[in-house]
Write a protein that holds these residues in place. Structure first.
Motif, PDB file in Angstrom:
ATOM      1  N   TYR A 130       0.815  -1.218   0.000  1.00  0.00           N
ATOM      2  CA  TYR A 130       0.000   0.000   0.000  1.00  0.00           C
ATOM      3  C   TYR A 130       0.846   1.265   0.000  1.00  0.00           C
ATOM      4  O   TYR A 130       0.327   2.361  -0.252  1.00  0.00           O
ATOM      5  CB  TYR A 130      -0.935   0.004   1.214  1.00  0.00           C
ATOM      6  CG  TYR A 130      -1.929  -1.138   1.218  1.00  0.00           C
ATOM      7  CD1 TYR A 130      -3.093  -1.082   0.466  1.00  0.00           C
ATOM      8  CD2 TYR A 130      -1.692  -2.287   1.979  1.00  0.00           C
ATOM      9  CE1 TYR A 130      -3.999  -2.133   0.461  1.00  0.00           C
ATOM     10  CE2 TYR A 130      -2.592  -3.348   1.974  1.00  0.00           C
ATOM     11  CZ  TYR A 130      -3.746  -3.260   1.212  1.00  0.00           C
ATOM     12  OH  TYR A 130      -4.637  -4.303   1.204  1.00  0.00           O
ATOM     13  N   ASP A 131       2.144   1.134   0.266  1.00  0.00           N
ATOM     14  CA  ASP A 131       3.014   2.307   0.308  1.00  0.00           C
ATOM     15  C   ASP A 131       3.138   2.994  -1.050  1.00  0.00           C
ATOM     16  O   ASP A 131       3.553   4.150  -1.115  1.00  0.00           O
ATOM     17  CB  ASP A 131       4.412   1.919   0.802  1.00  0.00           C
ATOM     18  CG  ASP A 131       4.433   1.598   2.281  1.00  0.00           C
ATOM     19  OD1 ASP A 131       3.612   2.168   3.017  1.00  0.00           O
ATOM     20  OD2 ASP A 131       5.269   0.781   2.700  1.00  0.00           O
ATOM     21  N   ASN A 178       0.919   4.173  -2.596  1.00  0.00           N
ATOM     22  CA  ASN A 178       0.018   5.329  -2.533  1.00  0.00           C
ATOM     23  C   ASN A 178       0.733   6.594  -2.093  1.00  0.00           C
ATOM     24  O   ASN A 178       0.245   7.701  -2.343  1.00  0.00           O
ATOM     25  CB  ASN A 178      -1.151   5.034  -1.590  1.00  0.00           C
ATOM     26  CG  ASN A 178      -2.069   3.947  -2.120  1.00  0.00           C
ATOM     27  OD1 ASN A 178      -2.221   3.782  -3.333  1.00  0.00           O
ATOM     28  ND2 ASN A 178      -2.675   3.185  -1.227  1.00  0.00           N
ATOM     29  N   LEU A 179       1.879   6.454  -1.426  1.00  0.00           N
ATOM     30  CA  LEU A 179       2.668   7.624  -1.065  1.00  0.00           C
ATOM     31  C   LEU A 179       3.116   8.373  -2.313  1.00  0.00           C
ATOM     32  O   LEU A 179       3.257   9.608  -2.300  1.00  0.00           O
ATOM     33  CB  LEU A 179       3.899   7.210  -0.254  1.00  0.00           C
ATOM     34  CG  LEU A 179       3.651   6.754   1.177  1.00  0.00           C
ATOM     35  CD1 LEU A 179       4.913   6.117   1.760  1.00  0.00           C
ATOM     36  CD2 LEU A 179       3.194   7.918   2.035  1.00  0.00           C
ATOM     37  N   ASN A 227      -0.927   8.890  -4.642  1.00  0.00           N
ATOM     38  CA  ASN A 227      -2.106   9.566  -4.097  1.00  0.00           C
ATOM     39  C   ASN A 227      -1.829  11.024  -3.740  1.00  0.00           C
ATOM     40  O   ASN A 227      -0.797  11.582  -4.089  1.00  0.00           O
ATOM     41  CB  ASN A 227      -2.634   8.801  -2.887  1.00  0.00           C
ATOM     42  CG  ASN A 227      -3.426   7.576  -3.299  1.00  0.00           C
ATOM     43  OD1 ASN A 227      -3.503   7.227  -4.478  1.00  0.00           O
ATOM     44  ND2 ASN A 227      -4.008   6.889  -2.330  1.00  0.00           N
ATOM     45  N   SER A 273      -1.879  14.472   1.248  1.00  0.00           N
ATOM     46  CA  SER A 273      -2.200  14.078   2.619  1.00  0.00           C
ATOM     47  C   SER A 273      -1.502  12.774   3.007  1.00  0.00           C
ATOM     48  O   SER A 273      -1.124  12.591   4.173  1.00  0.00           O
ATOM     49  CB  SER A 273      -3.712  13.934   2.800  1.00  0.00           C
ATOM     50  OG  SER A 273      -4.240  12.981   1.890  1.00  0.00           O
ATOM     51  N   GLU A 274      -1.312  11.865   2.039  1.00  0.00           N
ATOM     52  CA  GLU A 274      -0.624  10.599   2.312  1.00  0.00           C
ATOM     53  C   GLU A 274       0.829  10.858   2.691  1.00  0.00           C
ATOM     54  O   GLU A 274       1.367  10.264   3.631  1.00  0.00           O
ATOM     55  CB  GLU A 274      -0.679   9.698   1.074  1.00  0.00           C
ATOM     56  CG  GLU A 274      -2.061   9.259   0.663  1.00  0.00           C
ATOM     57  CD  GLU A 274      -2.484   7.965   1.328  1.00  0.00           C
ATOM     58  OE1 GLU A 274      -1.651   7.382   2.061  1.00  0.00           O
ATOM     59  OE2 GLU A 274      -3.630   7.558   1.125  1.00  0.00           O
ATOM     60  N   ARG A 275       1.478  11.759   1.947  1.00  0.00           N
ATOM     61  CA  ARG A 275       2.885  12.049   2.206  1.00  0.00           C
ATOM     62  C   ARG A 275       3.061  12.829   3.512  1.00  0.00           C
ATOM     63  O   ARG A 275       4.018  12.595   4.257  1.00  0.00           O
ATOM     64  CB  ARG A 275       3.492  12.810   1.017  1.00  0.00           C
ATOM     65  CG  ARG A 275       3.569  11.946  -0.250  1.00  0.00           C
ATOM     66  CD  ARG A 275       4.102  12.693  -1.447  1.00  0.00           C
ATOM     67  NE  ARG A 275       3.133  13.620  -2.022  1.00  0.00           N
ATOM     68  CZ  ARG A 275       2.150  13.266  -2.854  1.00  0.00           C
ATOM     69  NH1 ARG A 275       1.997  11.995  -3.176  1.00  0.00           N
ATOM     70  NH2 ARG A 275       1.329  14.171  -3.349  1.00  0.00           N
ATOM     71  N   ARG A 302       1.147  12.555   6.094  1.00  0.00           N
ATOM     72  CA  ARG A 302       0.917  11.584   7.168  1.00  0.00           C
ATOM     73  C   ARG A 302       2.183  10.767   7.440  1.00  0.00           C
ATOM     74  O   ARG A 302       2.523  10.496   8.595  1.00  0.00           O
ATOM     75  CB  ARG A 302      -0.251  10.663   6.807  1.00  0.00           C
ATOM     76  CG  ARG A 302      -0.688   9.756   7.959  1.00  0.00           C
ATOM     77  CD  ARG A 302      -1.866   8.877   7.563  1.00  0.00           C
ATOM     78  NE  ARG A 302      -3.014   9.667   7.163  1.00  0.00           N
ATOM     79  CZ  ARG A 302      -3.517   9.697   5.928  1.00  0.00           C
ATOM     80  NH1 ARG A 302      -2.968   8.967   4.965  1.00  0.00           N
ATOM     81  NH2 ARG A 302      -4.566  10.443   5.647  1.00  0.00           N
TER      82      ARG A 302
END
Length: 363
Positions: A117-118, A120-121, A124, A127-129, A131
């Motif tokens: 799932y990483d 998505n960094l 996406n 906000s993902e980065r 976080r």
């Protein structure tokens, strides 16, 4: 730091299991869906008090059960326990002493988790980065964590006020100034903290990625913000009309981004799947080094399905990199037997844990 033993009850597809680990390299082997990722997520839960996969704790409870419990014994002679009961009762213990706040546990068991799932960094939204870096920085500096929590609370309150307004004329400027004067100070602190730490983090990231990538491609991370040190609380007045119509605060570090680049272009646009995977692995290993430097503890490393999308050359480079003395305990999961056999030729001391339908079997 390493985990010696874990006990799991009613967590995902595990009814009840107890597993002892090597303090070096552990290889979790089993078919897809057997429970490899779930075991790694249980270890992650003991470190962070939350799942790395599911946003809601209730989603981690075994079907038809009402609670789950995870217990771990660690090399620091301490034991930790996480419990969750429906509808929403979470408790975290250190040696049977319950924390009054979950945030007090952050940083006690440093851990780095690389999972599918990483990606998505990279792909996406910002906000993902944010976080990812916020979780990292919060472990190494409690003041950063407290400041970030206060900032997020103030932004939420300010935005709630903006949403309550029916006309722009009804705005109470003095009411907003109460928020703005506090927010500007927090913006200064968090912005400068991120800017300084990302610069240092980026240097280590370049070093790690160059070793793993073994090519002419240059990876880099740049910090991007619409806030700068020259701004005062009056900047919020400048954007007040836009804030009113969008019903949110448009200036501040809550809009920050971290640009993941390859050869000065966004890697999500030009990078292959293998290049993006190498970028993520380099990112997470750089996280390991920062945590180790600041906390003076060697973090546990979890590598879930790490070899997927990597060619044989990159797999060999990665495995040999992980044999460095600076790494402590490592967990690797995979489902391909031929790959396991090849890795056993390279790594002489490795503990194999077979997993099937939520049950574990040691070789």
């Amino acid at each position: 730091m390493h985990i010696d033993k874990i006990k799991i009850n009613n967590f995902k597809n595990y009814i009840s299991t107890e597993v002892k680990f090597s303090n070096k390299i552990n290889f979790l082997f089993g078919k897809n869906g057997a429970g490899k990722t779930n075991l790694l997520d249980a270890i992650h839960y003991l470190s962070y008090g939350k799942s790395a996969i599911n946003n809601f704790d209730s989603d981690n409870i075994l079907i038809k059960k009402t609670f789950f419990k995870i217990e771990g014994d660690y090399s620091n002679n301490l034991s930790y326990k996480c419990t969750f009961e429906q509808p929403n009762i979470k408790k975290i213990y250190e040696n049977n002493d319950k924390y009054s706040k979950v945030k007090d546990h952050i940083g006690k068991i440093p851990l780095v988790f690389v999972n599918p799932y990483d990606i998505n960094l990279i792909r996406n939204y910002s906000s993902e980065r944010r976080r990812f870096f916020d979780q990292l920085f919060s472990q190494i500096d409690k003041n950063y964590l407290d400041s970030l929590l206060t900032y997020n609370r103030l932004i939420k309150q300010r935005n709630t006020y903006l949403k309550s307004l029916s006309t722009i004329e009804s705005i109470d400027i003095n009411h907003l100034k109460v928020y703005d004067e506090k927010l500007i100070k927090l913006n200064y602190y968090i912005h400068n903290f991120r800017k300084e730490k990302v610069k240092k983090f980026g240097k280590k990231f370049i070093s790690v990625s160059s070793e793993l990538n073994k090519s002419k491609d240059n990876f880099s991370i740049l910090y991007s913000s619409n806030f700068n040190e020259d701004m005062s609380h009056q900047v919020f007045e400048k954007y007040l009309e836009k804030d009113f119509y969008t019903k949110k605060t448009n200036i501040g570090i809550h809009n920050d981004d971290y640009l993941f680049n390859m050869n000065n272009k966004l890697i999500k646009r030009i990078g292959s799947q293998g290049q993006q995977k190498t970028f993520i692995i380099s990112l997470k290993l750089s996280e390991f080094y920062l945590l180790k430097e600041k906390l003076l503890i060697s973090p546990i490393i979890l590598l879930d399905d790490i070899f997927h999308k990597l060619d044989d050359r990159k797999i060999n480079v990665l495995v040999n990199y992980l044999l460095k003395e600076e790494f402590s305990q490592i967990f690797i999961s995979d489902s391909i037997e031929d790959r396991l056999n090849e890795i056993k030729k390279i790594i002489k001391k490795i503990k194999i844990i077979n997993i099937d339908k939520g049950k574990t079997y040691e070789e």
